[in-house]
Design a protein around this motif. Structure first.
Motif, PDB file in Angstrom:
ATOM      1  N   GLN A  39      46.861 -23.057   8.866  1.00 19.21           N
ATOM      2  CA  GLN A  39      46.287 -21.713   8.913  1.00 19.21           C
ATOM      3  C   GLN A  39      47.379 -20.642   8.975  1.00 19.21           C
ATOM      4  OE1 GLN A  39      42.482 -19.983  10.878  1.00 19.21           O
ATOM      5  NE2 GLN A  39      43.935 -20.293  12.537  1.00 19.21           N
ATOM      6  N   LEU A  42      49.065 -20.354   5.507  1.00 18.01           N
ATOM      7  CA  LEU A  42      48.232 -19.681   4.513  1.00 18.01           C
ATOM      8  C   LEU A  42      48.132 -18.191   4.779  1.00 18.01           C
ATOM      9  CD1 LEU A  42      45.290 -22.253   4.128  1.00 18.01           C
ATOM     10  CD2 LEU A  42      47.274 -21.948   2.639  1.00 18.01           C
ATOM     11  N   ARG A  43      47.980 -17.809   6.051  1.00 15.81           N
ATOM     12  CA  ARG A  43      47.874 -16.385   6.396  1.00 15.81           C
ATOM     13  C   ARG A  43      49.162 -15.637   6.080  1.00 15.81           C
ATOM     14  NH1 ARG A  43      43.847 -14.189   9.340  1.00 15.81           N
ATOM     15  NH2 ARG A  43      42.160 -15.538  10.084  1.00 15.81           N
ATOM     16  N   TRP A  46      49.808 -15.831   1.665  1.00 16.12           N
ATOM     17  CA  TRP A  46      49.022 -15.082   0.688  1.00 16.12           C
ATOM     18  C   TRP A  46      49.420 -13.615   0.638  1.00 16.12           C
ATOM     19  CZ3 TRP A  46      45.089 -11.240   0.767  1.00 16.12           C
ATOM     20  CH2 TRP A  46      44.792 -10.717   2.024  1.00 16.12           C
ATOM     21  N   VAL A  80      42.169 -23.503  -6.698  1.00 17.70           N
ATOM     22  CA  VAL A  80      42.905 -24.456  -5.869  1.00 17.70           C
ATOM     23  C   VAL A  80      43.240 -25.658  -6.738  1.00 17.70           C
ATOM     24  CG1 VAL A  80      40.726 -25.403  -4.979  1.00 17.70           C
ATOM     25  CG2 VAL A  80      42.862 -25.944  -3.821  1.00 17.70           C
ATOM     26  N   TYR A 129      47.150 -22.848  -3.871  1.00 18.21           N
ATOM     27  CA  TYR A 129      45.992 -21.963  -3.693  1.00 18.21           C
ATOM     28  C   TYR A 129      46.263 -20.600  -4.321  1.00 18.21           C
ATOM     29  CZ  TYR A 129      45.208 -25.318   0.134  1.00 18.21           C
ATOM     30  OH  TYR A 129      45.057 -26.461   0.892  1.00 18.21           O
ATOM     31  N   SER A 131      46.213 -16.813  -4.209  1.00 17.67           N
ATOM     32  CA  SER A 131      46.232 -15.892  -3.068  1.00 17.67           C
ATOM     33  C   SER A 131      44.990 -15.012  -3.026  1.00 17.67           C
ATOM     34  CB  SER A 131      47.499 -15.021  -3.109  1.00 17.67           C
ATOM     35  OG  SER A 131      48.642 -15.795  -2.822  1.00 17.67           O
ATOM     36  N   THR A 133      42.013 -15.853  -3.829  1.00 16.33           N
ATOM     37  CA  THR A 133      40.940 -16.657  -3.239  1.00 16.33           C
ATOM     38  C   THR A 133      41.142 -16.816  -1.738  1.00 16.33           C
ATOM     39  OG1 THR A 133      40.713 -17.852  -5.328  1.00 16.33           O
ATOM     40  CG2 THR A 133      39.742 -18.869  -3.370  1.00 16.33           C
ATOM     41  N   LEU A 134      42.391 -17.010  -1.314  1.00 17.35           N
ATOM     42  CA  LEU A 134      42.670 -17.084   0.121  1.00 17.35           C
ATOM     43  C   LEU A 134      42.313 -15.773   0.801  1.00 17.35           C
ATOM     44  CD1 LEU A 134      46.120 -18.927   0.221  1.00 17.35           C
ATOM     45  CD2 LEU A 134      43.872 -19.857   0.839  1.00 17.35           C
ATOM     46  N   LEU A 157      39.176 -27.301   5.081  1.00 13.05           N
ATOM     47  CA  LEU A 157      39.675 -26.209   4.248  1.00 13.05           C
ATOM     48  C   LEU A 157      39.067 -26.281   2.849  1.00 13.05           C
ATOM     49  CD1 LEU A 157      41.464 -23.788   3.768  1.00 13.05           C
ATOM     50  CD2 LEU A 157      43.392 -25.352   3.393  1.00 13.05           C
ATOM     51  N   LEU A 161      36.679 -23.480   1.012  1.00 15.69           N
ATOM     52  CA  LEU A 161      36.948 -22.952  -0.327  1.00 15.69           C
ATOM     53  C   LEU A 161      35.728 -23.142  -1.231  1.00 15.69           C
ATOM     54  CD1 LEU A 161      40.600 -24.226  -0.694  1.00 15.69           C
ATOM     55  CD2 LEU A 161      39.894 -21.828  -0.698  1.00 15.69           C
TER      56      LEU A 161
END
Length: 227
Positions: A39, A42-43, A46, A80, A129, A131, A133-134, A157, A161
């Motif tokens: 997490q 990803l945070r 992106w 993804v 992934y 970005s 979409t994230l 996850l 998605l």
């Protein structure tokens, strides 16, 4: 790079590498588990580029495949992309029998209960992934995009998605589990129990309506305003 409270020289080595390459180190003061590590990555990721790639750093995942994964996303074919052990030309070295059984069991269970179009490998951590979409996932998820701390977080996850309507694709690759550095921390039976918990949580969750989306820059601005 996310250092999840490691006790070795991981953070020190990352700082040394940052002197010669564009690398940002994010540290958890204490170990929070795989889910929190993913997490955090990803945070952070992106906000920096248009594609985020997540992979294991124990020699099992070869970065040579990153270019192919990013290409699929940038060509607009998926949101993804999964480096999958279940593609016809994939090769797997050194994976213990029980880990193989778990992976196949997860595949068969998901295809039966909660199928995700074009996905066969639900538990691998080697993914790319989009970005945008994230950003949509983060916007609709609140503070936590992953609640699982165990290895079942990779399944969670994917199901999140799927919830936001992300398109998936897979590429073949060679998994070199025989080169793995360190001992696996996976607890097989605990992971199986958590898989069922995750499936139960998303069993009746409808896919979000696919309306007009904000741009990546707009989503980033909204995220900064909330922070």
């Amino acid at each position: 790079m996310v250092d999840d409270g490691s006790k070795d020289r991981t953070a020190e080595i990352a700082r040394e590498a940052a002197r010669i390459m564009p690398l940002k180190l994010v540290q958890h003061e204490v170990n929070k588990g795989l889910g929190e590590g993913i997490q955090t990555g990803l945070r952070e990721g992106w906000m920096l580029g248009d594609v985020v790639v997540v992979m294991d750093s124990d020699n099992t995942h070869d970065p040579i495949y990153i270019e192919d994964m990013v290409k699929v996303i940038r060509e607009g074919d998926a949101d993804v992309v999964i480096a999958s052990r279940f593609q016809a030309s994939s090769i797997v070295f050194g994976v213990p029998f029980f880990r193989q059984v778990l992976s196949w069991g997860c595949f068969l269970m998901m295809k039966t209960l909660l199928p995700y179009r074009n996905v066969r490998d639900y538990s691998t951590g080697f993914r790319a992934y989009r970005s945008l979409t994230l950003g949509r996932l983060i916007k609709n998820s609140g503070d936590k995009i992953i609640e699982e701390s165990s290895f079942a977080c990779m399944l969670e996850l994917l199901l999140r998605l799927r919830w936001v309507g992300a398109r998936a694709a897979e590429i073949p690759y060679t998994l070199r589990y025989d080169l793995k550095a360190g001992v696996s921390k996976m607890r097989i039976f605990r992971t199986i129990r958590r898989y069922f918990t995750v499936i139960g949580k998303y069993w009746a969750k409808d896919v979000l309506p696919q309306g007009e989306e904000s741009s990546l820059s707009e989503l980033r601005a909204q995220f900064r305003a909330r922070a």
